[in-house]
Design a protein around this motif. Structure first.
Motif, PDB file in Angstrom:
ATOM      1  N   ALA A  39       0.835  -1.204   0.000  1.00 45.57           N
ATOM      2  CA  ALA A  39       0.000   0.000   0.000  1.00 45.57           C
ATOM      3  C   ALA A  39       0.871   1.256   0.000  1.00 45.57           C
ATOM      4  N   VAL A  40       1.975   1.237   0.735  1.00 44.73           N
ATOM      5  CA  VAL A  40       2.879   2.388   0.765  1.00 44.73           C
ATOM      6  C   VAL A  40       3.502   2.597  -0.607  1.00 44.73           C
ATOM      7  N   ARG A  41       3.987   1.513  -1.228  1.00 45.44           N
ATOM      8  CA  ARG A  41       4.593   1.632  -2.562  1.00 45.44           C
ATOM      9  C   ARG A  41       3.581   2.108  -3.585  1.00 45.44           C
ATOM     10  N   ARG A  42       2.368   1.630  -3.505  1.00 48.86           N
ATOM     11  CA  ARG A  42       1.331   2.041  -4.444  1.00 48.86           C
ATOM     12  C   ARG A  42       0.991   3.513  -4.261  1.00 48.86           C
ATOM     13  N   GLY A  43       0.997   3.985  -3.013  1.00 48.98           N
ATOM     14  CA  GLY A  43       0.733   5.397  -2.739  1.00 48.98           C
ATOM     15  C   GLY A  43       1.824   6.293  -3.288  1.00 48.98           C
ATOM     16  N   ARG A  44       3.074   5.852  -3.200  1.00 48.73           N
ATOM     17  CA  ARG A  44       4.190   6.641  -3.744  1.00 48.73           C
ATOM     18  C   ARG A  44       4.110   6.731  -5.252  1.00 48.73           C
ATOM     19  N   ARG A  45       3.706   5.650  -5.888  1.00 49.58           N
ATOM     20  CA  ARG A  45       3.636   5.608  -7.339  1.00 49.58           C
ATOM     21  C   ARG A  45       2.544   6.528  -7.873  1.00 49.58           C
ATOM     22  N   SER A  46       1.452   6.672  -7.115  1.00 52.06           N
ATOM     23  CA  SER A  46       0.346   7.501  -7.598  1.00 52.06           C
ATOM     24  C   SER A  46       0.601   8.994  -7.390  1.00 52.06           C
TER      25      SER A  46
END
Length: 55
Positions: A39-46
């Motif tokens: 979830a953290v990685r996905r948030g950074r990507r967005s």
């Protein structure tokens, strides 16, 4: 009881400070930590800013 939503196994906490959260680190603990990291990685990507307490 285990902290994972779908598990809820009861276990004996033999740790020194009684702070165990999961029935097994290899199963439930790993699953919870992987979901959190994803979830953290996905948030950074967005491109959304991380507003956690350590940032």
């Amino acid at each position: 009881m285990c902290d994972r939503d779908t598990c809820r196994w009861a276990y004996y906490d033999a740790s020194r400070n009684q702070a165990r959260r999961w029935c097994s680190m290899a199963g439930c603990g790993n699953h919870v930590k992987m979901r959190r990291a994803y979830a953290v990685r996905r948030g950074r990507r967005s491109g959304t800013p991380d507003t956690g307490p350590d940032r």
